[in-house]
Motif scaffolding. Structure first.
Motif, PDB file in Angstrom:
ATOM      1  N   CYS A  65    -134.194  59.860  46.752  1.00 61.14           N
ATOM      2  CA  CYS A  65    -134.599  60.479  45.590  1.00 61.14           C
ATOM      3  C   CYS A  65    -133.641  61.932  45.878  1.00 61.14           C
ATOM      4  O   CYS A  65    -133.948  62.595  46.694  1.00 61.14           O
ATOM      5  N   LYS A  66    -132.737  62.274  44.996  1.00 62.66           N
ATOM      6  CA  LYS A  66    -132.157  63.429  44.804  1.00 62.66           C
ATOM      7  C   LYS A  66    -132.566  64.082  43.877  1.00 62.66           C
ATOM      8  O   LYS A  66    -132.680  63.835  42.488  1.00 62.66           O
ATOM      9  N   PHE A  67    -132.794  65.703  44.134  1.00 59.56           N
ATOM     10  CA  PHE A  67    -133.513  66.499  42.993  1.00 59.56           C
ATOM     11  C   PHE A  67    -132.383  67.472  42.873  1.00 59.56           C
ATOM     12  O   PHE A  67    -131.805  68.299  43.645  1.00 59.56           O
ATOM     13  N   GLY A  68    -132.025  67.769  41.526  1.00 58.73           N
ATOM     14  CA  GLY A  68    -131.004  68.792  41.385  1.00 58.73           C
ATOM     15  C   GLY A  68    -131.605  70.059  41.426  1.00 58.73           C
ATOM     16  O   GLY A  68    -132.709  70.157  41.297  1.00 58.73           O
ATOM     17  N   GLY A  69    -130.720  71.208  40.989  1.00 66.67           N
ATOM     18  CA  GLY A  69    -130.996  72.477  41.076  1.00 66.67           C
ATOM     19  C   GLY A  69    -131.937  72.904  40.259  1.00 66.67           C
ATOM     20  O   GLY A  69    -133.047  73.884  40.677  1.00 66.67           O
ATOM     21  N   THR A  70    -131.914  72.507  39.133  1.00 70.73           N
ATOM     22  CA  THR A  70    -133.201  72.997  38.046  1.00 70.73           C
ATOM     23  C   THR A  70    -134.610  72.269  38.499  1.00 70.73           C
ATOM     24  O   THR A  70    -135.628  72.917  38.497  1.00 70.73           O
ATOM     25  N   TRP A 104    -133.121  62.665  40.330  1.00 67.97           N
ATOM     26  CA  TRP A 104    -133.823  63.592  39.428  1.00 67.97           C
ATOM     27  C   TRP A 104    -133.460  64.879  38.880  1.00 67.97           C
ATOM     28  O   TRP A 104    -132.845  65.583  39.541  1.00 67.97           O
ATOM     29  N   THR A 105    -133.451  65.140  37.466  1.00 73.19           N
ATOM     30  CA  THR A 105    -132.455  66.129  36.886  1.00 73.19           C
ATOM     31  C   THR A 105    -133.666  66.747  35.899  1.00 73.19           C
ATOM     32  O   THR A 105    -134.868  66.481  35.914  1.00 73.19           O
ATOM     33  N   ASP A 106    -132.930  67.220  34.835  1.00 67.80           N
ATOM     34  CA  ASP A 106    -133.710  68.037  33.786  1.00 67.80           C
ATOM     35  C   ASP A 106    -133.533  67.344  32.465  1.00 67.80           C
ATOM     36  O   ASP A 106    -133.868  68.062  31.113  1.00 67.80           O
ATOM     37  N   VAL A 107    -132.945  66.107  32.421  1.00 65.47           N
ATOM     38  CA  VAL A 107    -132.757  65.334  31.261  1.00 65.47           C
ATOM     39  C   VAL A 107    -133.456  63.748  31.391  1.00 65.47           C
ATOM     40  O   VAL A 107    -133.297  63.615  32.601  1.00 65.47           O
ATOM     41  N   SER A 108    -133.805  63.438  30.323  1.00 65.30           N
ATOM     42  CA  SER A 108    -134.498  62.054  30.540  1.00 65.30           C
ATOM     43  C   SER A 108    -133.359  60.906  30.584  1.00 65.30           C
ATOM     44  O   SER A 108    -133.450  59.763  29.766  1.00 65.30           O
ATOM     45  N   GLY A 109    -132.438  61.175  31.399  1.00 63.12           N
ATOM     46  CA  GLY A 109    -131.519  59.844  31.702  1.00 63.12           C
ATOM     47  C   GLY A 109    -130.132  60.496  31.177  1.00 63.12           C
ATOM     48  O   GLY A 109    -129.966  61.577  30.634  1.00 63.12           O
ATOM     49  N   LEU A 110    -129.338  59.598  31.355  1.00 60.61           N
ATOM     50  CA  LEU A 110    -127.701  59.519  30.696  1.00 60.61           C
ATOM     51  C   LEU A 110    -128.118  59.351  28.902  1.00 60.61           C
ATOM     52  O   LEU A 110    -128.786  58.723  28.700  1.00 60.61           O
ATOM     53  N   LEU A 111    -127.531  60.397  28.429  1.00 66.03           N
ATOM     54  CA  LEU A 111    -127.664  60.475  26.914  1.00 66.03           C
ATOM     55  C   LEU A 111    -126.292  60.055  26.530  1.00 66.03           C
ATOM     56  O   LEU A 111    -125.313  60.029  26.887  1.00 66.03           O
ATOM     57  N   MET A 112    -126.536  59.351  25.108  1.00 64.74           N
ATOM     58  CA  MET A 112    -125.213  58.840  24.396  1.00 64.74           C
ATOM     59  C   MET A 112    -124.260  59.714  24.303  1.00 64.74           C
ATOM     60  O   MET A 112    -122.769  59.448  23.937  1.00 64.74           O
ATOM     61  N   ALA A 113    -124.518  61.221  24.314  1.00 65.83           N
ATOM     62  CA  ALA A 113    -123.489  62.124  24.268  1.00 65.83           C
ATOM     63  C   ALA A 113    -124.102  63.424  24.656  1.00 65.83           C
ATOM     64  O   ALA A 113    -124.974  63.481  25.133  1.00 65.83           O
ATOM     65  N   ASP A 114    -122.998  64.418  25.019  1.00 64.40           N
ATOM     66  CA  ASP A 114    -123.554  65.966  25.808  1.00 64.40           C
ATOM     67  C   ASP A 114    -124.464  66.552  24.626  1.00 64.40           C
ATOM     68  O   ASP A 114    -124.350  66.702  23.344  1.00 64.40           O
ATOM     69  N   PRO A 115    -125.679  66.635  25.071  1.00 65.77           N
ATOM     70  CA  PRO A 115    -126.713  67.205  24.405  1.00 65.77           C
ATOM     71  C   PRO A 115    -126.262  68.720  23.771  1.00 65.77           C
ATOM     72  O   PRO A 115    -126.883  69.322  22.873  1.00 65.77           O
ATOM     73  N   ARG A 116    -125.371  69.385  24.534  1.00 63.93           N
ATOM     74  CA  ARG A 116    -124.796  70.720  24.110  1.00 63.93           C
ATOM     75  C   ARG A 116    -123.979  70.534  22.844  1.00 63.93           C
ATOM     76  O   ARG A 116    -123.623  71.411  22.123  1.00 63.93           O
ATOM     77  N   VAL A 117    -123.451  69.317  22.316  1.00 62.06           N
ATOM     78  CA  VAL A 117    -122.668  68.912  21.332  1.00 62.06           C
ATOM     79  C   VAL A 117    -123.192  68.243  20.096  1.00 62.06           C
ATOM     80  O   VAL A 117    -123.302  68.550  19.036  1.00 62.06           O
ATOM     81  N   GLY A 139    -116.586  63.794  31.464  1.00 60.35           N
ATOM     82  CA  GLY A 139    -117.351  64.775  30.970  1.00 60.35           C
ATOM     83  C   GLY A 139    -118.964  64.777  30.917  1.00 60.35           C
ATOM     84  O   GLY A 139    -119.713  65.894  30.550  1.00 60.35           O
ATOM     85  N   ALA A 140    -119.436  63.606  31.071  1.00 60.06           N
ATOM     86  CA  ALA A 140    -120.958  63.482  31.058  1.00 60.06           C
ATOM     87  C   ALA A 140    -121.381  63.874  32.685  1.00 60.06           C
ATOM     88  O   ALA A 140    -121.696  63.048  33.455  1.00 60.06           O
ATOM     89  N   THR A 141    -121.567  65.240  32.406  1.00 58.88           N
ATOM     90  CA  THR A 141    -122.037  65.742  33.792  1.00 58.88           C
ATOM     91  C   THR A 141    -123.153  65.545  34.296  1.00 58.88           C
ATOM     92  O   THR A 141    -123.368  65.975  35.543  1.00 58.88           O
ATOM     93  N   VAL A 142    -123.870  64.809  33.972  1.00 55.93           N
ATOM     94  CA  VAL A 142    -125.219  64.547  34.486  1.00 55.93           C
ATOM     95  C   VAL A 142    -125.290  64.058  35.988  1.00 55.93           C
ATOM     96  O   VAL A 142    -126.078  64.477  36.684  1.00 55.93           O
ATOM     97  N   LEU A 143    -124.279  63.042  36.128  1.00 55.57           N
ATOM     98  CA  LEU A 143    -123.864  62.686  37.636  1.00 55.57           C
ATOM     99  C   LEU A 143    -122.503  62.960  37.889  1.00 55.57           C
ATOM    100  O   LEU A 143    -121.729  62.898  37.302  1.00 55.57           O
TER     101      LEU A 143
HETATM  102  P1  ADP Z   1    -128.586  68.962  38.235  1.00 50.42           P
HETATM  103  O1  ADP Z   1    -128.848  70.407  38.402  1.00 50.42           O
HETATM  104  O2  ADP Z   1    -129.826  68.251  38.283  1.00 50.42           O
HETATM  105  O3  ADP Z   1    -127.892  68.228  39.358  1.00 50.42           O
HETATM  106  P2  ADP Z   1    -126.765  69.115  35.870  1.00 50.42           P
HETATM  107  O4  ADP Z   1    -126.700  70.206  35.097  1.00 50.42           O
HETATM  108  O5  ADP Z   1    -125.756  68.803  37.115  1.00 50.42           O
HETATM  109  O6  ADP Z   1    -128.306  68.694  36.715  1.00 50.42           O
HETATM  110  O7  ADP Z   1    -126.690  67.641  34.968  1.00 50.42           O
HETATM  111  C1  ADP Z   1    -127.901  67.631  33.963  1.00 50.42           C
HETATM  112  C2  ADP Z   1    -126.981  68.256  32.826  1.00 50.42           C
HETATM  113  O8  ADP Z   1    -126.197  67.561  32.146  1.00 50.42           O
HETATM  114  C3  ADP Z   1    -127.775  68.297  31.495  1.00 50.42           C
HETATM  115  O9  ADP Z   1    -128.995  69.396  31.673  1.00 50.42           O
HETATM  116  C4  ADP Z   1    -127.142  68.188  30.182  1.00 50.42           C
HETATM  117  O10 ADP Z   1    -126.927  69.585  29.788  1.00 50.42           O
HETATM  118  C5  ADP Z   1    -125.754  67.743  31.012  1.00 50.42           C
HETATM  119  N1  ADP Z   1    -125.140  66.561  30.271  1.00 50.42           N
HETATM  120  C6  ADP Z   1    -123.859  66.545  30.001  1.00 50.42           C
HETATM  121  N2  ADP Z   1    -123.610  65.308  29.200  1.00 50.42           N
HETATM  122  C7  ADP Z   1    -124.657  64.737  29.396  1.00 50.42           C
HETATM  123  C8  ADP Z   1    -124.942  63.287  28.931  1.00 50.42           C
HETATM  124  N3  ADP Z   1    -124.198  62.183  28.377  1.00 50.42           N
HETATM  125  N4  ADP Z   1    -126.307  62.862  29.123  1.00 50.42           N
HETATM  126  C9  ADP Z   1    -127.024  63.737  29.763  1.00 50.42           C
HETATM  127  N5  ADP Z   1    -126.812  64.896  30.348  1.00 50.42           N
HETATM  128  C10 ADP Z   1    -125.739  65.467  30.044  1.00 50.42           C
END
Ligand code: ADP
Ligand code: ASP
Ligand code: MG
Length: 444
Positions: free
Chosen positions: A8-13, A214-227, A249-253
């Protein structure tokens, strides 16, 4: 026989303060198979906070220019001291002092300093792994001794053996993410956000059953939650789809994360540290692609088109190769090359182009003698991704109808033979509107 482990990898948040680290501890303890814990440096605690890695890089930049770095350094010290105090573990005093000593040498232009950009950047993960290992009563794994880069800067496969050798017993291990060592023995980091890659490398080394990210969103979302407001989570996605989405650009991973995992067939689960019971996203080799056709939409701004036109270009063998040679000579890689009979457009990211644009144009004019050469800046690229698009009628029709209704002009279209994505280029100022329109057309 021991059960197959979970990495398990835990991200910065997820590790931003003591309260978050307690959540991490309870997640780890909830399943005895979670034996390998990869940590990032402390991230943002709130919107206006600073990531420790950014503070470290600020110190390094200032010290390099012989400017005062006392303030960011003090902020770093306080972050770690506060966490150690709240968790009631030993502070990382010695390693912090060592870093301060090396920064002083750097500022004094002392060539013997260890304080390269990468060494300083890596300290965030190093200090934090020391603290988290102490709190979890786990063994700290020296990433510098285990993760190796080859002369090209790519991961050296010897890393898998070295990691195994360091983690042979049945205990709990904490591994700092983000860095390793190059062939000359110097600390080297992955690109920013690269702790995700360390997690995948560790997963492959220990032949994990699952790599949990493990991060701060409940998985990969269908689009960037900031948009897009409240985009739907994706339950299951293939490695290929994830690669497209994260690259675009789905920067979650981090975009390079999937390779070590997919090569070993290890599924990746994206989970939320703040809502661990939510299902999150499973990333797997294959899925039933019939439903849904589209898994997600991702995009980025910051691209430029270089347009070349020359009469009878189509008859000149090697014209395209010579164009690419000019780019290669400047160390630039391209994104797409849509072409016509007597024209070609090369789309490059502004980051790649840097300040080389005038030199590249001069060189293209000199060696290729085009009738016309222009650049068009401010392009945004949007990828609509899904394995289920292949051989399905009407997907691009739906996409372009959505853009028409949103009054977005399409400047570039690209779809590969694999039909896993459709990429459109639009004006940067239309980017968010276009993403929302595509999302609404396919999802809502
Ligand atoms: P961590 O610090 O856990 O590595 P990141 O900040 O690198 O977390 O990645 C998580 C963030 O990615 C979310 O908070 C969200 O704002 C962003 N993000 C951008 N696109 C998506 C997406 N399609 N699905 C989920 N998160 C996304
Ligand atoms: N701490 C590093 C960064 O901020 C690596 C990571 O968090 O993955 O980029
Ligand atoms: Mg990340």
């Amino acid at each position: 026989m021991s059960l197959s482990p979970i990495v398990c990898k835990f991200g910065g948040t997820s590790l931003a303060d003591a309260e978050q680290i307690r959540k991490v501890a309870s997640i780890v303890r909830a399943n005895e198979r979670r034996r390998f814990v990869v940590v990032s440096a402390p991230g943002k605690r709130h919107k206006n906070d600073q990531k420790v890695t950014d503070l470290l890089l600020t110190c390094w930049h200032l010290a390099m220019q012989q400017l005062d770095y006392a303030q960011p350094l003090q902020m770093i010290r306080e972050r770690y001291n506060e966490i150690a105090r709240d968790l009631d573990v030993e502070p990382v005093a010695g390693p912090l002092e060592e870093m301060e000593h090396e920064l002083r040498k750097l500022a004094a232009d002392d060539q013997s300093t260890l304080a390269t950009r990468d060494w300083i950047a890596s300290r965030g993960e190093y200090f934090h792994a020391c603290l988290v290992a102490a709190f979890l009563e786990a063994t700290f794994v020296p990433a510098g001794e285990c993760i190796r880069f080859d002369n090209e800067g790519a991961l050296d496969s010897i890393s898998y053996d070295l990691l195994q050798q360091h983690m042979q017993s049945n205990g709990l291990y904490v591994i700092p993410g983000f860095y390793g060592r190059d062939m000359r023995g110097r600390i080297k980091t992955f690109p920013r956000g690269g702790s995700d890659i360390t997690g995948a490398v560790v997963a492959r080394a220990v032949q994990a059953e699952v790599y949990e990210n493990w991060t701060d969103v409940s998985g990969l979302l269908m689009a960037d939650p900031r948009v897009v407001e409240n985009p739907r989570p994706i339950g299951e996605v293939t490695y290929r789809e994830l690669r497209e989405l994260s690259y675009m650009g789905a920067t979650v991973l981090h975009e390079e994360t999937i390779f070590p995992a997919s090569q070993a067939g290890i599924p990746i689960y994206i989970k939320n540290t703040n809502a661990p019971l939510e299902p999150g996203t499973r990333i797997v080799a294959t899925r039933d692609a019939s439903q849904p056709a589209i898994v997600g939409i991702a995009g980025k701004v910051g691209f430029t088109t270089i347009y070349l036109e020359k009469a009878l270009m189509n008859q000149q063998r090697g014209y395209g190769r010579r164009v690419l040679e000019v780019l290669e000579a400047h160390g630039i890689s391209y994104e797409h090359i849509p072409s016509g009979i007597d024209s070609m457009s090369i789309i490059v990211s502004d980051e790649q182009l840097g300040n080389c644009e005038p030199a590249v144009l001069r060189e293209l004019k000199r060696t290729l003698e085009p009738d016309r050469i222009e650049t068009y800046p401010d392009l945004a690229l949007i990828a609509t991704v899904g394995e289920g698009m292949a051989h399905r009628v009407g997907v691009s029709g739906c996409l372009f109808e959505a853009l028409r209704q949103a009054q977005v002009n399409v400047r570039m279209i690209s779809q590969g033979a694999s039909e896993i994505n459709i990429i459109v280029g639009v004006e940067a100022s239309d980017y968010e509107r276009a993403v929302r329109a595509i999302y609404d057309a396919f999802v809502e």
